[in-house]
Design a protein around this motif. Structure first.
Motif, PDB file in Angstrom:
ATOM      1  N   GLU A 272       0.781  -1.233   0.200  1.00 25.71           N
ATOM      2  CA  GLU A 272      -0.099  -0.181  -0.059  1.00 25.71           C
ATOM      3  C   GLU A 272       0.905   1.323  -0.036  1.00 25.71           C
ATOM      4  O   GLU A 272       0.521   2.137  -0.565  1.00 25.71           O
ATOM      5  CB  GLU A 272      -0.880   0.003   1.229  1.00 25.71           C
ATOM      6  CG  GLU A 272      -2.017  -1.015   1.186  1.00 25.71           C
ATOM      7  CD  GLU A 272      -1.339  -2.369   1.983  1.00 25.71           C
ATOM      8  OE1 GLU A 272      -2.131  -3.289   2.199  1.00 25.71           O
ATOM      9  OE2 GLU A 272       0.093  -2.508   2.266  1.00 25.71           O
TER      10      GLU A 272
ATOM     11  N   GLN B  51      -8.827   6.410  -1.923  1.00 25.43           N
ATOM     12  CA  GLN B  51      -9.021   6.758  -0.533  1.00 25.43           C
ATOM     13  C   GLN B  51      -8.949   5.480   0.295  1.00 25.43           C
ATOM     14  O   GLN B  51      -8.132   5.815   1.217  1.00 25.43           O
ATOM     15  CB  GLN B  51     -10.526   6.994  -0.372  1.00 25.43           C
ATOM     16  CG  GLN B  51     -10.704   7.569   1.209  1.00 25.43           C
ATOM     17  CD  GLN B  51     -10.056   8.883   1.287  1.00 25.43           C
ATOM     18  OE1 GLN B  51      -9.758   9.611   0.501  1.00 25.43           O
ATOM     19  NE2 GLN B  51      -9.356   8.960   2.565  1.00 25.43           N
ATOM     20  N   LEU B  52      -9.022   4.342  -0.088  1.00 27.42           N
ATOM     21  CA  LEU B  52      -8.632   3.266   0.767  1.00 27.42           C
ATOM     22  C   LEU B  52      -6.980   3.164   0.930  1.00 27.42           C
ATOM     23  O   LEU B  52      -6.540   2.870   1.757  1.00 27.42           O
ATOM     24  CB  LEU B  52      -8.960   1.988   0.128  1.00 27.42           C
ATOM     25  CG  LEU B  52     -10.436   1.633   0.297  1.00 27.42           C
ATOM     26  CD1 LEU B  52     -11.013   0.336  -0.443  1.00 27.42           C
ATOM     27  CD2 LEU B  52     -10.890   1.621   1.643  1.00 27.42           C
ATOM     28  N   ASN B  53      -6.179   3.372  -0.420  1.00 21.70           N
ATOM     29  CA  ASN B  53      -4.667   3.345  -0.310  1.00 21.70           C
ATOM     30  C   ASN B  53      -4.284   4.562   0.528  1.00 21.70           C
ATOM     31  O   ASN B  53      -3.280   4.500   1.238  1.00 21.70           O
ATOM     32  CB  ASN B  53      -4.369   3.653  -1.766  1.00 21.70           C
ATOM     33  CG  ASN B  53      -2.716   3.606  -1.745  1.00 21.70           C
ATOM     34  OD1 ASN B  53      -2.117   4.631  -2.234  1.00 21.70           O
ATOM     35  ND2 ASN B  53      -2.371   2.531  -1.369  1.00 21.70           N
TER      36      ASN B  53
ATOM     37  N   LEU C  70      -5.744   5.725   3.203  1.00 14.94           N
ATOM     38  CA  LEU C  70      -6.064   5.391   4.463  1.00 14.94           C
ATOM     39  C   LEU C  70      -4.699   4.232   5.016  1.00 14.94           C
ATOM     40  O   LEU C  70      -4.428   4.431   6.152  1.00 14.94           O
ATOM     41  CB  LEU C  70      -7.347   4.744   4.731  1.00 14.94           C
ATOM     42  CG  LEU C  70      -8.618   5.791   4.591  1.00 14.94           C
ATOM     43  CD1 LEU C  70      -9.854   4.891   4.638  1.00 14.94           C
ATOM     44  CD2 LEU C  70      -8.536   6.675   5.798  1.00 14.94           C
ATOM     45  N   GLN C  71      -4.606   3.365   4.256  1.00 16.81           N
ATOM     46  CA  GLN C  71      -3.618   2.256   4.466  1.00 16.81           C
ATOM     47  C   GLN C  71      -2.109   2.945   4.493  1.00 16.81           C
ATOM     48  O   GLN C  71      -1.509   2.642   5.546  1.00 16.81           O
ATOM     49  CB  GLN C  71      -3.672   1.425   3.319  1.00 16.81           C
ATOM     50  CG  GLN C  71      -4.953   0.591   3.282  1.00 16.81           C
ATOM     51  CD  GLN C  71      -4.696  -0.945   3.726  1.00 16.81           C
ATOM     52  OE1 GLN C  71      -3.921  -1.260   4.567  1.00 16.81           O
ATOM     53  NE2 GLN C  71      -5.521  -1.777   3.190  1.00 16.81           N
TER      54      GLN C  71
ATOM     55  N   ARG D 261      -6.594   0.051   9.606  1.00 13.61           N
ATOM     56  CA  ARG D 261      -5.864  -0.784   8.306  1.00 13.61           C
ATOM     57  C   ARG D 261      -6.701  -2.067   8.030  1.00 13.61           C
ATOM     58  O   ARG D 261      -7.008  -2.509   6.839  1.00 13.61           O
ATOM     59  CB  ARG D 261      -4.354  -0.952   8.701  1.00 13.61           C
ATOM     60  CG  ARG D 261      -3.639  -1.344   7.587  1.00 13.61           C
ATOM     61  CD  ARG D 261      -2.311  -1.270   7.792  1.00 13.61           C
ATOM     62  NE  ARG D 261      -1.567  -1.985   6.519  1.00 13.61           N
ATOM     63  CZ  ARG D 261      -0.651  -2.757   6.653  1.00 13.61           C
ATOM     64  NH1 ARG D 261       0.247  -2.848   7.831  1.00 13.61           N
ATOM     65  NH2 ARG D 261       0.212  -3.184   5.530  1.00 13.61           N
TER      66      ARG D 261
ATOM     67  N   ALA E 267      -9.866  -1.210   6.233  1.00 13.66           N
ATOM     68  CA  ALA E 267      -9.514  -0.976   4.927  1.00 13.66           C
ATOM     69  C   ALA E 267      -9.141  -1.960   3.780  1.00 13.66           C
ATOM     70  O   ALA E 267      -9.492  -2.136   2.677  1.00 13.66           O
ATOM     71  CB  ALA E 267      -8.216   0.076   4.770  1.00 13.66           C
ATOM     72  N   THR E 268      -8.663  -2.998   4.504  1.00 19.67           N
ATOM     73  CA  THR E 268      -8.128  -4.306   3.766  1.00 19.67           C
ATOM     74  C   THR E 268      -9.472  -5.262   3.769  1.00 19.67           C
ATOM     75  O   THR E 268      -9.576  -5.536   2.533  1.00 19.67           O
ATOM     76  CB  THR E 268      -7.024  -5.182   4.869  1.00 19.67           C
ATOM     77  OG1 THR E 268      -5.909  -4.447   4.883  1.00 19.67           O
ATOM     78  CG2 THR E 268      -6.905  -6.376   4.093  1.00 19.67           C
TER      79      THR E 268
ATOM     80  N   ASP F 271     -11.396  -3.503   0.938  1.00 18.79           N
ATOM     81  CA  ASP F 271     -10.576  -3.727  -0.438  1.00 18.79           C
ATOM     82  C   ASP F 271     -10.753  -5.249  -1.212  1.00 18.79           C
ATOM     83  O   ASP F 271     -11.015  -5.266  -2.182  1.00 18.79           O
ATOM     84  CB  ASP F 271      -9.081  -3.481  -0.395  1.00 18.79           C
ATOM     85  CG  ASP F 271      -8.440  -3.149  -1.556  1.00 18.79           C
ATOM     86  OD1 ASP F 271      -9.096  -2.774  -2.553  1.00 18.79           O
ATOM     87  OD2 ASP F 271      -7.151  -3.519  -1.747  1.00 18.79           O
TER      88      ASP F 271
ATOM     89  N   LEU G 160     -15.662   7.811   3.288  1.00 16.42           N
ATOM     90  CA  LEU G 160     -14.379   7.087   3.671  1.00 16.42           C
ATOM     91  C   LEU G 160     -13.480   8.260   4.321  1.00 16.42           C
ATOM     92  O   LEU G 160     -12.856   8.123   5.345  1.00 16.42           O
ATOM     93  CB  LEU G 160     -13.836   6.361   2.977  1.00 16.42           C
ATOM     94  CG  LEU G 160     -14.343   4.936   2.478  1.00 16.42           C
ATOM     95  CD1 LEU G 160     -13.725   4.203   1.248  1.00 16.42           C
ATOM     96  CD2 LEU G 160     -14.728   4.164   3.566  1.00 16.42           C
TER      97      LEU G 160
ATOM     98  N   LEU H 117     -12.582   4.391   8.596  1.00 19.18           N
ATOM     99  CA  LEU H 117     -12.939   2.936   8.772  1.00 19.18           C
ATOM    100  C   LEU H 117     -12.562   2.069   9.856  1.00 19.18           C
ATOM    101  O   LEU H 117     -11.554   2.491  10.447  1.00 19.18           O
ATOM    102  CB  LEU H 117     -12.341   2.213   7.334  1.00 19.18           C
ATOM    103  CG  LEU H 117     -13.174   2.185   6.274  1.00 19.18           C
ATOM    104  CD1 LEU H 117     -12.207   1.312   5.251  1.00 19.18           C
ATOM    105  CD2 LEU H 117     -14.295   1.348   6.263  1.00 19.18           C
TER     106      LEU H 117
END
Length: 265
Positions: free
Chosen positions: A67, A100-102, A104-105, A122, A125-126, A129, A223, A228
């Motif tokens: 990530e 956005q997930l990336n 956050l990670q 994290r 988020a995983t 994803d 997000l 999350l």
């Protein structure tokens, strides 16, 4: 490439347009080549403004977090397999959510480093994803009642008795690429981590592409605003989505080995 995928299945509705938009000479281009053409056409960039590019897995330096590498370089390490194929299609379908997930990670990695304990944000988020389904529900009392029944694991009420709501007032859009991979060989027990997305009447009047664009922007913004955790999801056995499998009668939803009573999940 990947002829085992049954593209007629409704659970692939979310990413089917992205697949259809790939160069038809997919085998000659290779997976990264085809995905890069799609990303370039959409002018995808990461949170630092760098072009999103799909690169061989070997380009990921040993010991560097996947990530963090994407966030720093825009490069998405990609293997020539089903799992990463679906991941690429999700990038082309919901790029704002993926970014956005990336973000956050990468922020969590920068804060805490890469260790045995990933932390709730994290982990959330995983899970999103890999295994998320987005349940878009028309705002109002009927939609709220369906969501309440789903969260209470009142499966027959949510999915069988209220089946007519699916389509006009409720939609399920798959996001998780590992979930899509599992569904290449569908089993009744395959279960999504579901995030509820309330939507107004205007959403349901849009065409498929406009709905996808709205979901991408709306969920990415939520997000960014809310973050999350692993508590953000409710389970949904995917073959229980009305119209997604054969034989969905009362007995189908009475199978307690799949449609389990409420418990800690």
């Amino acid at each position: 490439m990947f002829p085992q995928i049954d593209w007629t299945r409704r659970w692939y509705d979310s990413v089917r347009p992205a697949f259809a938009g790939l160069d038809p000479d997919l085998d000659a281009l290779g997976l990264t080549g085809a995905l890069n053409a799609g990303a370039a056409a959409l002018a995808l960039v990461n949170q630092r403004g760098q072009p999103v590019r799909f690169v061989p897995q070997a380009d990921l330096p040993e010991g560097r977090a996947y990530e963090e590498f994407i966030g720093a370089t825009g490069c998405v390490p990609t293997r020539e397999n089903l799992h990463d194929f679906f991941n690429g299609l999700v990038w082309l379908t919901f790029p704002r959510i993926k970014l956005q997930l990336n973000a956050l990670q990468a922020a969590q990695i920068a804060l805490a480093g890469v260790g045995k304990s990933r932390g709730s944000a994290r982990d959330g988020a995983t899970i999103f994803d890999e295994n998320c389904a987005l349940l878009v529900v028309r705002q109002g009392s009927q939609g709220a009642a369906l969501v309440e029944a789903l969260r209470a694991h009142l499966w027959s009420e949510a999915l069988h008795e209220r089946c007519a709501a699916f389509g006009p007032d409720v939609q399920v859009w798959l996001f998780g690429h590992a979930l899509m991979e599992k569904l290449v060989a569908p089993r009744k027990a395959i279960t999504a981590h579901t995030r509820v997305v309330p939507a107004g009447d205007a959403f349901f009047a849009l065409d498929h592409d406009a709905q996808r664009t709205w979901i991408d922007a709306h969920v990415a913004a939520s997000l960014a605003a809310e973050g999350l955790s692993t508590a953000c999801f409710t389970p949904l056995p995917v073959l229980g989505v009305p119209g997604w499998w054969e034989g969905q009668d009362a007995a189908f939803y009475a199978d307690a080995s799949v449609f389990r009573p409420k418990q800690k999940w």
